[in-house]
Design an enzyme around this catalytic site. Sequence first.
Site, short mmCIF file in Angstrom:
data_model
loop_
_atom_site.label_atom_id
_atom_site.label_comp_id
_atom_site.label_asym_id
_atom_site.label_seq_id
_atom_site.Cartn_x
_atom_site.Cartn_y
_atom_site.Cartn_z
N GLY A 18 36.15 97.93 -60.22
CA GLY A 18 35.62 99.08 -59.48
C GLY A 18 34.10 99.14 -59.44
O GLY A 18 33.39 98.29 -59.98
N ALA A 21 32.01 99.80 -62.92
CA ALA A 21 31.92 98.59 -63.75
C ALA A 21 30.84 97.66 -63.21
O ALA A 21 29.98 97.18 -63.95
CB ALA A 21 33.27 97.89 -63.78
N LYS A 151 33.72 110.66 -66.87
CA LYS A 151 33.95 111.95 -66.24
C LYS A 151 34.76 111.76 -64.96
O LYS A 151 34.77 110.65 -64.44
CB LYS A 151 32.63 112.65 -65.95
N ASP A 180 28.77 111.61 -71.01
CA ASP A 180 27.95 112.40 -70.10
C ASP A 180 26.69 111.58 -69.96
O ASP A 180 25.86 111.54 -70.88
CB ASP A 180 27.64 113.78 -70.70
N HIS A 181 26.53 110.88 -68.84
CA HIS A 181 25.47 109.86 -68.82
C HIS A 181 24.06 110.47 -68.92
O HIS A 181 23.12 109.78 -69.27
CB HIS A 181 25.62 108.91 -67.64
N HIS A 243 26.29 117.89 -66.99
CA HIS A 243 24.88 117.50 -67.20
C HIS A 243 23.94 118.69 -67.41
O HIS A 243 23.12 118.69 -68.32
CB HIS A 243 24.38 116.66 -66.03
N LYS A 348 14.48 113.25 -55.10
CA LYS A 348 15.32 112.92 -56.26
C LYS A 348 14.48 113.23 -57.50
O LYS A 348 13.44 112.59 -57.73
CB LYS A 348 15.68 111.43 -56.21
N1 LIG Z 1 31.02 105.03 -59.59
C1 LIG Z 1 30.17 105.82 -60.22
O1 LIG Z 1 28.95 105.81 -60.03
C2 LIG Z 1 30.66 106.80 -61.23
C3 LIG Z 1 32.01 106.84 -61.57
N2 LIG Z 1 32.43 107.70 -62.54
C4 LIG Z 1 33.83 107.75 -62.94
O2 LIG Z 1 34.26 106.45 -63.31
C5 LIG Z 1 35.62 106.25 -62.96
C6 LIG Z 1 35.75 105.01 -62.06
O3 LIG Z 1 34.96 105.21 -60.91
P1 LIG Z 1 34.70 104.05 -59.83
O4 LIG Z 1 34.41 102.77 -60.50
O5 LIG Z 1 33.71 104.60 -58.89
O6 LIG Z 1 36.11 103.96 -59.11
P2 LIG Z 1 36.67 102.80 -58.14
O7 LIG Z 1 37.60 103.47 -57.21
O8 LIG Z 1 35.57 101.98 -57.59
O9 LIG Z 1 37.50 101.87 -59.14
C7 LIG Z 1 38.75 102.22 -59.63
C8 LIG Z 1 39.26 101.14 -60.54
O10 LIG Z 1 40.53 101.52 -61.04
C9 LIG Z 1 41.45 100.42 -60.88
N3 LIG Z 1 42.80 100.94 -60.74
C10 LIG Z 1 43.22 101.96 -59.94
N4 LIG Z 1 44.52 102.19 -60.13
C11 LIG Z 1 44.95 101.29 -61.05
C12 LIG Z 1 46.19 101.04 -61.68
N5 LIG Z 1 47.28 101.77 -61.41
N6 LIG Z 1 46.25 100.05 -62.59
C13 LIG Z 1 45.16 99.32 -62.91
N7 LIG Z 1 43.95 99.52 -62.35
C14 LIG Z 1 43.84 100.49 -61.43
C15 LIG Z 1 40.94 99.73 -59.64
O11 LIG Z 1 41.38 98.40 -59.67
P3 LIG Z 1 42.17 97.72 -58.45
O12 LIG Z 1 41.59 98.29 -57.20
O13 LIG Z 1 41.91 96.28 -58.65
O14 LIG Z 1 43.56 98.13 -58.68
C16 LIG Z 1 39.44 99.80 -59.86
O15 LIG Z 1 39.03 98.78 -60.74
C17 LIG Z 1 36.08 107.56 -62.31
O16 LIG Z 1 36.61 108.38 -63.31
C18 LIG Z 1 34.77 108.17 -61.81
O17 LIG Z 1 34.84 109.57 -61.71
C19 LIG Z 1 31.55 108.54 -63.20
C20 LIG Z 1 30.22 108.55 -62.88
C21 LIG Z 1 29.66 107.70 -61.87
O1 LIG Z 2 27.56 112.45 -62.58
C1 LIG Z 2 27.01 112.41 -61.50
O2 LIG Z 2 25.69 112.13 -61.47
C2 LIG Z 2 25.07 111.65 -60.29
C3 LIG Z 2 23.59 111.83 -60.50
O3 LIG Z 2 23.20 111.05 -61.58
P1 LIG Z 2 21.71 110.53 -61.72
O4 LIG Z 2 21.69 109.79 -62.99
O5 LIG Z 2 21.44 109.68 -60.51
O6 LIG Z 2 20.86 111.75 -61.70
C4 LIG Z 2 25.55 112.38 -59.06
O7 LIG Z 2 25.05 111.74 -57.91
C5 LIG Z 2 27.05 112.34 -59.01
O8 LIG Z 2 27.50 113.12 -57.91
C6 LIG Z 2 27.65 112.86 -60.28
O9 LIG Z 2 29.05 112.58 -60.29
#
Ligand SMILES: NC(=O)C1=CN([C@@H]2O[C@H](COP(=O)(O)OP(=O)(O)OC[C@H]3O[C@@H](n4cnc5c(N)ncnc54)[C@H](OP(=O)(O)O)[C@@H]3O)[C@@H](O)[C@H]2O)C=CC1
Ligand SMILES: O=C1O[C@H](COP(=O)(O)O)[C@@H](O)[C@H](O)[C@H]1O
Length: 496
Positions: A18, A21, A151, A180-181, A243, A348
Amino acid sequence: MNTEHKPKAVIVIFGATGDLAKRKLFPSIYRLHRSKKIDSDFAVVGVGRRPWTNEEFRSNVSDSIQSSIKQSSELDEFASHFYYHPFDVTNPSSYLELKGMLSELDGKYGIPGNRMFYMAMAPEFFGTIARNLKSEGLTATEGWSRLVIEKPFGHDLPSAQELNDEIREAFSEDQIYRIDHYLGKQMVQNIEVIRFSNALFESVWNNRYISNIQVTSSEVLGVEDRGRYYENSGALRDMVQNHLMQMVALLAMEPPIKLETDEIRSEKVKVMRALRPLTEKDVPDYFVRGQYGKGESEDVSVPGYREESNVDPESNTETYVAGKLMIDNFRWAGVPFYIRTGKRMTAKSTKIVVQFKDLPMNLYSNDVDSKHPNLLVIHIQPDEGITLHLNAKEAGGGSYVKPIKLDYCSNCVDQFNTPEAYEKLIYDGLRGDATNFTHWDEVSLSWSYVDTISKAWETHKAEFPNYAAGSMGPKAADELLEKDGFHWWPITDMVD
Ligand SMILES: NC(=O)C1=CN([C@@H]2O[C@H](COP(=O)(O)OP(=O)(O)OC[C@H]3O[C@@H](n4cnc5c(N)ncnc54)[C@H](OP(=O)(O)O)[C@@H]3O)[C@@H](O)[C@H]2O)C=CC1
Ligand SMILES: O=C1O[C@H](COP(=O)(O)O)[C@@H](O)[C@H](O)[C@H]1O
């Protein structure tokens, strides 16, 4: 606090294909590896459903960090520590295979059974994963097992409670690291140091000398491609519950008796318990919501929130929140803590402004410029540092006063060595230092505070949109302070 110096562990990332990561976790692990903060014998196992091979996974890891590596041999060596294990996390039988893989990696790298399970997936899976890890014996090793949770931790207090109960069946509170980043940000961590290592500040850090405190976290970006998530969240749940309330707690807490995790957490909890409770009827007096309409962001025309993809054209979701929090204890009685956050704002910026009270008598009252209060500004991002706004005599004759600034810019001095928030948090998690993660007590109290506001807002449809993209939010947010005789300090070019 008994923490490891150079931790050695297998990190299992659920959701390794995702966005989080790739953008945050792999580059952070790389920086920890490069700076030799973690043992050179480490392994990362990625879990996702995509049928990738180890090679495909490693190539994704390499892409995420390529720009920071000059030599491809270094990149290959780093990526060789990454392994991919495709499976659906809802399928219990796959956990045994994962268990076998982790034992093999323990043997290959000489890791003493230490495991960090990082949940970078949607929260609906957290409970299932935790339960399966325990029931299939993945946590029963000679070493430690820790669960890092992204989160959002719930949607409201009942759902957070349910989630907590589920993961607590498998992990104890001291094995759970709720991210909580903002707590990993350099200058958020500096709040405690500024307060508790400077006699100058701590002696005046109370309602006798401070008139109000303002915490702003503004974003230029809109909701981007996260409309589906954001429609169910809004700025209150997305930013305020975690936050902003965490920053308020750090600003308001009493000095802990020791710099230990439990002591600090317990002081933060006391702040949350002292928050003046709101009834739904009080909400309009204390909180303002906003939603951006179309406008100009950094000289480009941008659509309103309701025109974004996966957003209801009649959406009642707030993209902006301003609020006044009162902390009813001896130190803070009568001092408002104003907070505001929003998407598609002018800049920002995350900043804290501590405004000190005026002196009892102003000897320079004939001087137009002399009314400037002392301010302490803590710059969280993008600039990192502190500025103290004082008054001084203007050069030349007479006794004219002019505002001056004492500036310290932390990332100007050490721009390249400032660790990124996730890097810091992963490192703390590997070392077993939970100070900068949130305890359940903090999470439950902040949900309980925020739930009253969301209930009030759900029952009354707002007149949205009420601020233009690229602006500093709705007019009502300015009025919130004006009725108390204050105004928001600008987040750019504060006082020249
Ligand atoms: N992206 C960001 O900047 C931020 C994200 N978060 C939190 O981090 C978490 C992940 O976010 P994000 O990376 O954006 O999400 P994505 O949608 O990009 O990734 C989701 C991941 O979950 C995997 N997945 C989904 N369902 C299954 C399943 N049933 N079994 C195994 N793997 C599964 C997907 O793998 P595949 O598709 O290969 O199945 C993929 O690797 C969420 O809780 C989000 O709220 C928090 C702060 C910031
Ligand atoms: O947790 C979150 O934070 C970002 C903002 O983070 P920052 O480190 O760039 O200030 C926010 O964009 C996002 O909506 C929220 O889920």
